[in-house]
Design an enzyme around this catalytic site. Structure first.
Site, PDB file in Angstrom:
ATOM      1  N   PHE A 128       0.797  -1.225   0.000  1.00 32.42           N
ATOM      2  CA  PHE A 128       0.000   0.000   0.000  1.00 32.42           C
ATOM      3  C   PHE A 128       0.830   1.276   0.000  1.00 32.42           C
ATOM      4  O   PHE A 128       0.332   2.328   0.385  1.00 32.42           O
ATOM      5  CB  PHE A 128      -0.971   0.016   1.193  1.00 32.42           C
ATOM      6  CG  PHE A 128      -1.910  -1.142   1.229  1.00 32.42           C
ATOM      7  CD1 PHE A 128      -2.644  -1.487   0.117  1.00 32.42           C
ATOM      8  CD2 PHE A 128      -2.062  -1.896   2.376  1.00 32.42           C
ATOM      9  CE1 PHE A 128      -3.521  -2.571   0.143  1.00 32.42           C
ATOM     10  CE2 PHE A 128      -2.935  -2.979   2.422  1.00 32.42           C
ATOM     11  CZ  PHE A 128      -3.661  -3.305   1.293  1.00 32.42           C
ATOM     12  N   CYS A 129       2.084   1.245  -0.386  1.00 31.92           N
ATOM     13  CA  CYS A 129       2.877   2.472  -0.457  1.00 31.92           C
ATOM     14  C   CYS A 129       2.372   3.369  -1.587  1.00 31.92           C
ATOM     15  O   CYS A 129       1.757   2.912  -2.538  1.00 31.92           O
ATOM     16  CB  CYS A 129       4.350   2.138  -0.674  1.00 31.92           C
ATOM     17  SG  CYS A 129       5.068   1.164   0.656  1.00 31.92           S
ATOM     18  N   THR A 130       2.676   4.671  -1.465  1.00 35.66           N
ATOM     19  CA  THR A 130       2.251   5.654  -2.452  1.00 35.66           C
ATOM     20  C   THR A 130       3.415   6.585  -2.771  1.00 35.66           C
ATOM     21  O   THR A 130       4.140   7.002  -1.855  1.00 35.66           O
ATOM     22  CB  THR A 130       1.074   6.492  -1.915  1.00 35.66           C
ATOM     23  OG1 THR A 130       0.004   5.628  -1.539  1.00 35.66           O
ATOM     24  CG2 THR A 130       0.584   7.481  -2.967  1.00 35.66           C
ATOM     25  N   ASN A 297       0.236   1.582  -6.308  1.00 37.46           N
ATOM     26  CA  ASN A 297       0.168   0.118  -6.445  1.00 37.46           C
ATOM     27  C   ASN A 297      -0.782  -0.346  -7.544  1.00 37.46           C
ATOM     28  O   ASN A 297      -1.385  -1.413  -7.438  1.00 37.46           O
ATOM     29  CB  ASN A 297      -0.214  -0.539  -5.116  1.00 37.46           C
ATOM     30  CG  ASN A 297       0.561  -0.002  -3.930  1.00 37.46           C
ATOM     31  OD1 ASN A 297      -0.007   0.648  -3.064  1.00 37.46           O
ATOM     32  ND2 ASN A 297       1.849  -0.248  -3.904  1.00 37.46           N
TER      33      ASN A 297
END
Length: 395
Positions: A128-130, A297
């Site tokens: 879930f990184c952005t 993602n």
């Protein structure tokens, strides 16, 4: 609802939210400065991390390992592979990272298997990184990222936050590059070489034989853990296009998105990777008006995407003027739910051209903060399926 109707609904909601002050309402957050250290690259690799590691309580790393196992993140099959790599530790990892890890183990009482699991932290646990890259009207390129993680076990998140550090890697008394990492993890998932480029990596969730790729470390010393690759690029590469090529061509353990920002106009890209090939390089291009690229993602070319973080970020970017581009705007975006989550560990803001690197640990200080992605997913899916209209409150 057709696409045109959907667009007008979004425009109406945007204008309504702007007038009511709801949209871009950053979540209440307690931000804590990340401990910052200097690592001397002129020292022998085995000595480089020892003073930094001694800053932390000796039980910090073992407690983190215990939290990982307690959360059940590591399947039995992965443990078997990790044990095999641990048995061939000296052959599996390349220098200088091997000696650096051995130096850490001189100080902290951990096993080689524990160290293997730490170096594969991203490949199995980070989700879930952005990341956002945007270019101002003057050609300055800005880069921001949220580092998130998988799961809801707060002991795991607290352990990681307590082990987060920012490191200035110096040679000859001058900082060569800066990155944010975790105690015991000698690679980098976020970093910037000042005046040259900045990097972040986001998880790409596609089925691949990760365990087989990890096991191949024992046999061929390949593939490269993504953290090692990114740190190597920051340490050795001084050209944006050369960095794009290396990041695109190197065999890695797991699919990922690698986000790159440079020090010159139009130097920004999202590299979409499989473990053994690059699928796409999506670049800034002022000639066609593309002044931002981003990742949450999802593959950018997909025409339909129901992921709430991706759609929220895309909507905000589409409704931002390039004249407002900068790190403050990026921080606001990365502080808005569902982009900002309870499981967001830290936010980093970078500008290679200005040699800017800022990072802070994030805690949600709002007890009512709901970042339930599954709830958001249900709303978005229902809307796209025509089962309901957009809610009148921000979700």
């Amino acid at each position: 609802m057709n696409d045109i109707g959907m667009r007008w609904v979004l425009i109406f909601l945007w204008s309504s939210f702007m007038s009511s002050g709801i949209v871009w309402k950053c979540e209440a957050s307690t931000d804590i400065s990340i401990p910052r250290f200097t690592l001397n690259l002129d020292l022998p690799p085995r000595e480089r991390w020892k003073e930094i590691v001694r800053y932390y309580p000796l039980d910090s790393f073992p407690r983190f390992v215990e939290a990982i196992h307690g959360a059940g993140f590591i399947p039995m099959s992965a443990l078997v592979v990790d044990e095999q790599i641990g048995a061939h530790f000296d052959e599996a990892f390349e220098e200088p990272y091997l000696s650096e890890m051995l130096g850490i183990m001189d100080v902290i009482n951990v096993t080689k298997v524990d160290m293997v699991q730490t170096q594969s932290l991203y490949d199995f646990f980070m989700y879930f990184c952005t990341s956002v890259v945007m270019q101002g009207e003057d050609g300055t390129v800005y880069h921001g990222r949220n580092m998130d993680f998988y799961g809801t076990i707060m002991s795991y998140s607290d352990a990681l936050r307590n082990m987060t550090m920012t490191v200035d890697f110096q040679r000859g008394g001058k900082t060569l590059y800066t990155g944010t990492t975790f105690l015991g993890f000698v690679g980098l998932l976020t970093g910037s070489r000042h005046g040259v480029l900045s990097l972040s990596t986001d998880e790409r969730d596609y089925d691949v034989p990760q365990l087989a790729n990890l096991a191949e470390l024992v046999i061929t010393n390949r593939p490269t853990p993504i953290g090692f690759l990114m740190r190597s690029v920051l340490e050795n590469v001084t050209d944006f296009e050369e960095a794009i090529k290396i990041l695109s061509d190197t065999y890695i353990i797991t699919p990922t998105y690698i986000i790159v920002a440079g020090a010159n106009k139009d130097e920004g890209a999202v590299i979409t990777r499989r473990e053994n090939e690059t699928i796409d390089v999506h670049r800034l291009d002022s000639s066609v008006g593309r002044w931002y690229v981003f990742d949450a993602n999802n593959d950018h070319w997909l025409t339909t995407c129901h992921a709430p973080r991706y759609n929220t970020l895309r909507f905000m970017l589409n409704n931002t003027d390039q004249a407002d581009a900068g790190l403050d705007v990026i921080r606001d975006m990365l502080s808005t739910a569902p982009i900002y989550r309870k499981n967001t560990l830290y936010t980093a803001l970078m500008c290679p051209a200005l040699s800017t690197y800022e990072s802070s640990i994030r805690f949600s200080s709002n007890s009512d903060f709901n970042d339930d992605l599954f709830t958001s997913w249900k709303y978005w899916t229902a809307v796209h399926n025509g089962e309901r209209t957009y809610p009148t409150e921000r979700i």
